[in-house]
Each structure stands twice: as structure tokens, then as C-alpha cells.
Design an enzyme around this catalytic site. Structure first.
Site, PDB file in Angstrom:
ATOM      1  N   ARG A   1       0.842  -1.199   0.000  1.00 20.58           N
ATOM      2  CA  ARG A   1       0.000   0.000   0.000  1.00 20.58           C
ATOM      3  C   ARG A   1       0.872   1.243   0.000  1.00 20.58           C
ATOM      4  O   ARG A   1       0.554   2.261  -0.619  1.00 20.58           O
ATOM      5  CB  ARG A   1      -0.939  -0.001   1.213  1.00 20.58           C
ATOM      6  CG  ARG A   1      -1.703   1.315   1.374  1.00 20.58           C
ATOM      7  CD  ARG A   1      -2.815   1.234   2.402  1.00 20.58           C
ATOM      8  NE  ARG A   1      -2.405   0.650   3.667  1.00 20.58           N
ATOM      9  CZ  ARG A   1      -1.723   1.303   4.619  1.00 20.58           C
ATOM     10  NH1 ARG A   1      -1.363   2.555   4.440  1.00 20.58           N
ATOM     11  NH2 ARG A   1      -1.419   0.687   5.749  1.00 20.58           N
TER      12      ARG A   1
ATOM     13  N   TYR B   1     -17.203  16.558 -16.245  1.00 23.88           N
ATOM     14  CA  TYR B   1     -17.515  15.137 -16.322  1.00 23.88           C
ATOM     15  C   TYR B   1     -18.498  14.784 -15.204  1.00 23.88           C
ATOM     16  O   TYR B   1     -18.372  15.238 -14.055  1.00 23.88           O
ATOM     17  CB  TYR B   1     -16.229  14.322 -16.196  1.00 23.88           C
ATOM     18  CG  TYR B   1     -16.427  12.859 -15.896  1.00 23.88           C
ATOM     19  CD1 TYR B   1     -17.221  12.068 -16.723  1.00 23.88           C
ATOM     20  CD2 TYR B   1     -15.831  12.273 -14.793  1.00 23.88           C
ATOM     21  CE1 TYR B   1     -17.412  10.723 -16.448  1.00 23.88           C
ATOM     22  CE2 TYR B   1     -16.016  10.929 -14.514  1.00 23.88           C
ATOM     23  CZ  TYR B   1     -16.806  10.157 -15.339  1.00 23.88           C
ATOM     24  OH  TYR B   1     -16.995   8.836 -15.064  1.00 23.88           O
TER      25      TYR B   1
ATOM     26  N   ASP C   1      -7.587  18.084 -15.459  1.00 22.49           N
ATOM     27  CA  ASP C   1      -7.902  16.721 -15.869  1.00 22.49           C
ATOM     28  C   ASP C   1      -7.494  16.593 -17.334  1.00 22.49           C
ATOM     29  O   ASP C   1      -8.117  17.153 -18.231  1.00 22.49           O
ATOM     30  CB  ASP C   1      -9.405  16.467 -15.690  1.00 22.49           C
ATOM     31  CG  ASP C   1      -9.796  15.026 -15.989  1.00 22.49           C
ATOM     32  OD1 ASP C   1      -9.072  14.353 -16.747  1.00 22.49           O
ATOM     33  OD2 ASP C   1     -10.840  14.585 -15.493  1.00 22.49           O
TER      34      ASP C   1
ATOM     35  N   LYS D   1      -8.302   5.249 -19.520  1.00 19.52           N
ATOM     36  CA  LYS D   1      -8.635   5.696 -20.863  1.00 19.52           C
ATOM     37  C   LYS D   1      -7.426   5.591 -21.788  1.00 19.52           C
ATOM     38  O   LYS D   1      -6.927   4.495 -22.029  1.00 19.52           O
ATOM     39  CB  LYS D   1      -9.197   7.111 -20.802  1.00 19.52           C
ATOM     40  CG  LYS D   1     -10.275   7.325 -19.719  1.00 19.52           C
ATOM     41  CD  LYS D   1     -11.446   6.366 -19.820  1.00 19.52           C
ATOM     42  CE  LYS D   1     -12.649   6.764 -18.974  1.00 19.52           C
ATOM     43  NZ  LYS D   1     -12.452   6.801 -17.526  1.00 19.52           N
TER      44      LYS D   1
END
Length: 389
Positions: free
Chosen positions: A59, A112, A184, A209
Site C-alpha cells: 500500500r 464530467y 484533468d 482511458k
């Protein structure tokens, strides 16, 4: 080394070279050319509190994730990168690291849907406030700034209307009041646009993406060039724990290697699709920053390498016809997400942006969004002609 002209500048590797090599040296133990998948949760320590290579628990850090983070930082021109389990996890971690109850942020008026949902449904009850502003209008942004404004949240191009914001102009406004600019960069990818070089404090990606590029992994990333932000993001990344796993990091890193060649093909095909749509009698409007008539065309031409693989358009006969077109395509698969090698088609109002229905961010009901893939362009054009005709 020097010559008659003075010191010789060090050669800076190009984008495609960095995508293949940054953070990805051959494994020092075995010589493996590809970064291994360190599929482990913990690491042995020979002495209490002393790690062998800085890793103690996955982690907090994992070598496969480190390679991805270094590559993303190199491609975005930042010093520090952080990989997450999703783009929304990256967004949430940034918000928790930077903002506090009572702070105000500015959102695009066509943000978005997932970002809007996070801010409006999760962060507002936590104590944040926000304003939605057309970020392409710098005067409107200046007018929306408040003493409590800490962040301008920018998408450019936006999803799904493909509006363009002047990153350098927004950075100047933000920094003039001590606020931050987060960009973004998912739609553009690092290949087409590097916001840090234009003044952004943090770059955000849904690596699901274009960076991953194959619709087989979910992930997110943040990149910054600021040491103070890197420290805060590292602490929250470790403490909140929404990190990218080693296999997801490996898949994303594999996709990153071909980003440059894929993006050029996406752009080539998108330009052919735009040409078809712009001349089709059933299409009332095409949204694409590469069109000279697009209101953000000049800004996009200045800050982007090319105009991207995303195309949106409206049909003349309204929502019912838009839904029919979405159902008729064969090569354009009806589905959410974007940026994969395959072409996708969707109806934003009822799919990716259903969460903004009834709000100021509601998208037109006759709108169709295309993620133009890297198939043969002639086949994609034939598919769209059949669906429209």
C-alpha cells in the site's frame, strides 16, 4: 562537453522514448527488459525498520507501481507521480489532501458527470462549496473567484462537449489569489498536452482511458512538479490506500509504451470522422476542437499537439434519433468509457452524464459521443454512414 558555441545542451529524449524507458530500466537482478509484476503485499526486512530497497508494504509502495509513477511524471513534465485504483480515487485523494471544509472550488460548467457527482454529493456534505463556470471565459472565472477559492478544476477538452480552456490563463488567475489549478488531462493524454508546462499545479488522469488504451484496466494518476504538493499527496495516497495494484500498474505501463503511436492513429481517424459528420444532412452540430469554427480552436492549437480522438455530435431529430444511431452501429460498440483501441459510441445524457440530469450541467439530449478507435478509418466511416442513413 563544450564546443565553440559554448556548453552543449544535454539531449532530451522524445516523448515516445520516455514512454518506453522512463522508470523502466532492465531488472538489475535478472536483466528482464519488462518491469516485473511484483505481486506481493509485503517485503522482507533483514533488520528491524531497515528495508532492502525502500519497500515494506505494497500500500505504501510497490516497484511495479513506482515504475508507472515515474513514467507518468516523466511524460507530464513533473517531478512526482502517484498511481491510483481509479481516476475518481485520484480525484478524491487530491481533494482530501488540498481542501478543507469551508473551502470553495470552481468547476467547469460542463464537467464530467463523475467529477460533478463527487463534488456535489460527497464533498458538499463534507463542507466544500463550488461554482460552475464556463472555463473558456477567463472574465467569468475571475468574477467567480472568492476569498475562499482554493482550486480551479479544469478539464480541457471537456467531456462530452469538447470545450477548451486556456490553461496558462487559468493558472495566472489561480496563482494570483493563492489558489491551485488542477487539470484533468484524460481526454488529451500526456502526448497531446502537458498542463504543468503551462502552469498547472497538478495533472489528473483516468489512466483507464488513453494511457492504458486497451479497455482492460481501471486506474488513475496525479502528477505534480511541486514538492509541497508531492509530500501531501504521498501522505494521503498511503493513508487513504486507494492505490493501483501491481498487475493493474503493469497493464497500464504496458499501454503507456504505445501511447504516442496510438494517439496519432486516434487523431487521424477522428479527423476523418469529423469530415464525414460535418457534411452529413442528419447531423446538426459537430463538437471537435480541430474544427476552425470551434470557439476554442485557436487555444487548442496553441496548447495541444493535435486535437484528439474524441468527437461529439448532435442529430437533427432529437433524442429518439440519437438513441437509434447508437443502436445501429456495428463497429462502434455501444458502451461507456473511452480511449481504447476499439471505437465506442454512447448517449451521454442517459449514460456517462446521467448524474448531471436536471442540473446546470445537463447535456443536450440529442448528443452522441464517439471514442474513435484505431481501426481502419474507411470501415468506421462506413459504419457511421449506415447508422445515420
Amino acid at each position: 562537453m563544450t564546443d565553440a558555441a559554448g556548453p552543449r545542451a544535454a539531449h532530451l529524449p522524445g516523448f515516445a522514448t520516455r514512454a518506453i524507458h522512463a522508470g523502466q530500466e532492465p531488472d538489475p537482478l535478472t536483466g528482464a527488459v519488462v518491469v516485473p509484476i511484483y505481486q506481493t503485499s509485503t517485503f522482507a526486512q533483514d533488520v528491524v525498520g531497515e528495508t532492502r530497497a525502500g519497500y515494506d508494504y505494497s500500500r505504501a509502495g510497490n516497484p511495479t507501481r513506482t515504475a508507472l509513477e515515474q513514467a507518468m511524471a516523466a511524460l507530464e513534465g513533473g517531478r512526482s507521480g502517484f498511481a491510483f485504483a481509479s481516476g475518481m480515487a485520484a480525484a478524491d485523494t487530491y481533494i482530501r489532501a488540498v481542501l478543507r471544509p469551508g473551502d470553495h472550488l470552481i468547476l467547469p460548467d460542463d464537467a464530467y458527470g463523475g467529477t460533478f457527482r463527487l463534488i456535489d454529493k460527497i464533498c458538499v456534505p463534507w463542507g466544500l462549496t463550488y461554482s460552475t463556470v464556463p472555463l473558456g471565459d477567463l472574465d467569468a472565472v475571475r468574477a467567480a473567484m472568492r476569498p475562499a477559492t482554493r482550486v480551479i478544476w479544469c478539464e480541457t477538452p471537456t467531456n462530452p462537449l469538447l470545450n477548451i480552456a486556456d490553461i496558462a490563463g487559468l493558472a495566472e488567475i489561480a496563482h494570483g489569489t493563492g489558489a491551485q489549478l488542477v487539470v484533468d488531462n484524460t481526454f488529451a493524454s500526456p502526448y497531446l498536452q502537458q498542463p504543468i508546462s503551462l502552469g498547472a499545479d497538478v495533472v489528473l488522469h483516468s489512466t483507464t482511458k488513453y494511457v492504458g488504451g486497451h479497455s482492460d484496466v481501471v486506474g488513475g494518476a496525479l502528477v505534480t512538479d511541486r514538492a509541497d504538493l508531492a509530500e501531501a499527496l504521498a501522505f494521503h495516497n498511503k493513508s487513504m490506500g486507494a492505490v493501483a495494484g501491481p498487475f493493474d500498474s503493469w497493464l497500464t505501463l504496458r499501454g503507456l509504451k504505445t501511447l504516442a503511436v496510438r494517439m496519432d492513429r486516434h487523431c487521424d481517424n477522428a479527423e476523418r470522422v469529423v469530415e464525414l459528420l460535418a457534411g452529413h444532412p442528419r447531423v446538426s452540430r459537430v463538437y471537435y476542437p480541430g474544427l476552425p469554427g470551434h470557439p476554442g480552436h485557436q487555444v487548442a492549437a496553441r496548447q495541444m499537439r493535435r486535437f484528439g480522438g474524441m468527437v461529439s455530435f448532435s442529430v437533427r431529430d432529437g433524442q429518439e434519433e440519437a438513441l437509434k444511431v447508437c443502436r445501429r452501429t456495428q463497429l462502434f460498440t455501444l458502451g461507456e468509457s473511452l480511449g481504447g483501441v476499439e471505437s465506442l459510441i454512447e448517449h451521454p445524457g442517459l449514460m456517462t452524464h446521467a448524474s448531471v440530469a436536471g442540473s446546470a450541467l445537463q447535456v443536450p439530449d440529442d448528443l452522441i459521443r464517439l471514442s474513435v478507435g484505431i481501426e481502419d478509418a474507411d470501415d468506421l466511416l462506413a459504419d457511421l454512414r449506415d447508422a445515420l442513413d
